[in-house]
Design a protein around this motif. Structure first.
Motif, PDB file in Angstrom:
ATOM      1  N   PRO A  36       0.827  -1.211   0.000  1.00  0.00           N
ATOM      2  CA  PRO A  36       0.000   0.000   0.000  1.00  0.00           C
ATOM      3  C   PRO A  36       0.859   1.258   0.000  1.00  0.00           C
ATOM      4  O   PRO A  36       1.897   1.325   0.642  1.00  0.00           O
ATOM      5  CB  PRO A  36      -0.799  -0.114   1.294  1.00  0.00           C
ATOM      6  CG  PRO A  36      -0.012  -1.026   2.161  1.00  0.00           C
ATOM      7  CD  PRO A  36       0.757  -1.936   1.255  1.00  0.00           C
ATOM      8  N   THR A  37       0.404   2.239  -0.743  1.00  0.00           N
ATOM      9  CA  THR A  37       1.104   3.521  -0.801  1.00  0.00           C
ATOM     10  C   THR A  37       0.086   4.628  -0.586  1.00  0.00           C
ATOM     11  O   THR A  37      -1.114   4.425  -0.778  1.00  0.00           O
ATOM     12  CB  THR A  37       1.788   3.740  -2.161  1.00  0.00           C
ATOM     13  OG1 THR A  37       0.794   3.673  -3.179  1.00  0.00           O
ATOM     14  CG2 THR A  37       2.858   2.708  -2.419  1.00  0.00           C
ATOM     15  N   ARG A  38       0.555   5.784  -0.197  1.00  0.00           N
ATOM     16  CA  ARG A  38      -0.319   6.930  -0.075  1.00  0.00           C
ATOM     17  C   ARG A  38       0.439   8.167  -0.498  1.00  0.00           C
ATOM     18  O   ARG A  38       1.669   8.238  -0.385  1.00  0.00           O
ATOM     19  CB  ARG A  38      -0.876   7.087   1.324  1.00  0.00           C
ATOM     20  CG  ARG A  38       0.146   7.502   2.341  1.00  0.00           C
ATOM     21  CD  ARG A  38      -0.484   7.650   3.698  1.00  0.00           C
ATOM     22  NE  ARG A  38       0.505   8.258   4.566  1.00  0.00           N
ATOM     23  CZ  ARG A  38       0.239   9.217   5.414  1.00  0.00           C
ATOM     24  NH1 ARG A  38      -0.965   9.654   5.549  1.00  0.00           N
ATOM     25  NH2 ARG A  38       1.184   9.730   6.160  1.00  0.00           N
ATOM     26  N   GLN A  39      -0.289   9.131  -0.972  1.00  0.00           N
ATOM     27  CA  GLN A  39       0.292  10.379  -1.432  1.00  0.00           C
ATOM     28  C   GLN A  39       0.525  11.282  -0.229  1.00  0.00           C
ATOM     29  O   GLN A  39      -0.370  11.470   0.597  1.00  0.00           O
ATOM     30  CB  GLN A  39      -0.666  11.041  -2.419  1.00  0.00           C
ATOM     31  CG  GLN A  39      -0.041  12.088  -3.273  1.00  0.00           C
ATOM     32  CD  GLN A  39       0.885  11.519  -4.325  1.00  0.00           C
ATOM     33  OE1 GLN A  39       1.094  10.330  -4.421  1.00  0.00           O
ATOM     34  NE2 GLN A  39       1.453  12.384  -5.118  1.00  0.00           N
ATOM     35  N   ILE A  40       1.718  11.814  -0.128  1.00  0.00           N
ATOM     36  CA  ILE A  40       2.012  12.726   0.971  1.00  0.00           C
ATOM     37  C   ILE A  40       1.750  14.150   0.513  1.00  0.00           C
ATOM     38  O   ILE A  40       1.680  14.425  -0.684  1.00  0.00           O
ATOM     39  CB  ILE A  40       3.461  12.565   1.471  1.00  0.00           C
ATOM     40  CG1 ILE A  40       4.462  12.823   0.345  1.00  0.00           C
ATOM     41  CG2 ILE A  40       3.671  11.202   2.068  1.00  0.00           C
ATOM     42  CD1 ILE A  40       5.879  12.908   0.816  1.00  0.00           C
ATOM     43  N   LYS A  41       1.610  15.044   1.480  1.00  0.00           N
ATOM     44  CA  LYS A  41       1.376  16.441   1.150  1.00  0.00           C
ATOM     45  C   LYS A  41       2.582  17.011   0.422  1.00  0.00           C
ATOM     46  O   LYS A  41       3.721  16.713   0.754  1.00  0.00           O
ATOM     47  CB  LYS A  41       1.154  17.256   2.420  1.00  0.00           C
ATOM     48  CG  LYS A  41      -0.168  17.035   3.079  1.00  0.00           C
ATOM     49  CD  LYS A  41      -0.278  17.982   4.264  1.00  0.00           C
ATOM     50  CE  LYS A  41      -1.575  17.847   4.972  1.00  0.00           C
ATOM     51  NZ  LYS A  41      -1.673  18.784   6.095  1.00  0.00           N
ATOM     52  N   SER A  42       2.303  17.846  -0.546  1.00  0.00           N
ATOM     53  CA  SER A  42       3.410  18.466  -1.271  1.00  0.00           C
ATOM     54  C   SER A  42       4.025  19.603  -0.472  1.00  0.00           C
ATOM     55  O   SER A  42       5.172  19.938  -0.655  1.00  0.00           O
ATOM     56  CB  SER A  42       2.931  18.970  -2.633  1.00  0.00           C
ATOM     57  OG  SER A  42       1.931  19.956  -2.434  1.00  0.00           O
ATOM     58  N   ARG A  43       3.231  20.221   0.412  1.00  0.00           N
ATOM     59  CA  ARG A  43       3.734  21.340   1.195  1.00  0.00           C
ATOM     60  C   ARG A  43       3.495  21.033   2.671  1.00  0.00           C
ATOM     61  O   ARG A  43       2.381  20.717   3.087  1.00  0.00           O
ATOM     62  CB  ARG A  43       2.995  22.617   0.801  1.00  0.00           C
ATOM     63  CG  ARG A  43       3.512  23.848   1.511  1.00  0.00           C
ATOM     64  CD  ARG A  43       2.830  25.084   1.001  1.00  0.00           C
ATOM     65  NE  ARG A  43       1.451  25.180   1.386  1.00  0.00           N
ATOM     66  CZ  ARG A  43       0.976  25.808   2.476  1.00  0.00           C
ATOM     67  NH1 ARG A  43       1.662  26.370   3.257  1.00  0.00           N
ATOM     68  NH2 ARG A  43      -0.251  25.879   2.787  1.00  0.00           N
ATOM     69  N   ALA A  44       4.525  21.111   3.443  1.00  0.00           N
ATOM     70  CA  ALA A  44       4.399  20.826   4.873  1.00  0.00           C
ATOM     71  C   ALA A  44       3.935  22.080   5.592  1.00  0.00           C
ATOM     72  O   ALA A  44       4.569  23.141   5.510  1.00  0.00           O
ATOM     73  CB  ALA A  44       5.724  20.350   5.431  1.00  0.00           C
ATOM     74  N   ASP A  45       2.794  21.998   6.271  1.00  0.00           N
ATOM     75  CA  ASP A  45       2.293  23.129   7.043  1.00  0.00           C
ATOM     76  C   ASP A  45       2.981  23.163   8.395  1.00  0.00           C
ATOM     77  O   ASP A  45       3.279  22.123   8.983  1.00  0.00           O
ATOM     78  CB  ASP A  45       0.786  23.009   7.250  1.00  0.00           C
ATOM     79  CG  ASP A  45       0.025  23.134   5.944  1.00  0.00           C
ATOM     80  OD1 ASP A  45       0.522  23.829   5.042  1.00  0.00           O
ATOM     81  OD2 ASP A  45      -1.053  22.535   5.838  1.00  0.00           O
TER      82      ASP A  45
END
Length: 185
Positions: A36-45
């Motif tokens: 399983p994979t998931r997309q991480i946020k492109s911008r870290a808040d």
């Protein structure tokens, strides 16, 4: 992989590069299907920047565009901009330090508690060594095994004669000694 094993074994007389390409392709295909994979946020808040601070930042940006567009009353916009900018900086610094305090000194009780930091444990030292069919885990026997190894590697070998060298190489290869060669003309 169990199904692929039969296919892989059936191609045992193929080139090793071809076999490696088959194996690599199968691993890649299975990993894309089953891992399983998931997309991480492109911008870290930044977790300490609150909604209130974000609203002030937007207000500051709008004020900056007004300051750049207007020719007159620059001093009025400039004063407001400088004051708002320093207020935002102070609030961000205060929010950052309060966030750090909440992370470091968080309450560890309660059902909804999440760990903020995890302690990483490592095994430091030398793993158990095998020598002469036995596993040695005490420090003295490990040191003796390693000393023997280093002594063997770094000691000066005694020179071998040609006969000794030939006998040792023949015995290592498992071939019987060759009978003498006679040359007739």
């Amino acid at each position: 992989m169990a199904i692929f094993t039969n296919t892989f074994i059936a191609h045992k007389h193929k080139d090793s590069n071809h076999l490696w390409d088959m194996f690599k392709a199968e691993i890649n295909q299975l990993s894309t299907l089953h891992i399983p994979t998931r997309q991480i946020k492109s911008r870290a808040d930044l977790p300490w920047v609150t909604h209130k601070i974000v609203k002030l930042i937007r207000k500051r940006d709008k004020l900056y565009t007004k300051l750049k567009r207007s020719c007159s009353h620059k001093s009025h916009y400039a004063e407001k901009f400088k004051h708002l900018k320093s207020t935002i900086q102070k609030q961000i610094i205060n929010a950052y330090w309060s966030y750090l305090e909440s992370v470091i000194f968080s309450d560890t009780q309660g059902p909804g508690h999440k760990k903020k930091f995890y302690k990483k444990t490592e095994n430091i030292g030398i793993a158990p060594l095998n020598s002469e069919g036995q596993t040695h885990s005490d420090p003295v026997s490990k040191a003796n095994i390693l000393n023997k190894q280093f002594e063997f590697v770094f000691s000066k070998p005694s020179p071998l004669s040609l006969k000794q060298l030939a006998k040792s190489s023949m015995s290592k290869l498992g071939h019987p000694p060759m009978s003498p060669i006679t040359i007739t003309v």
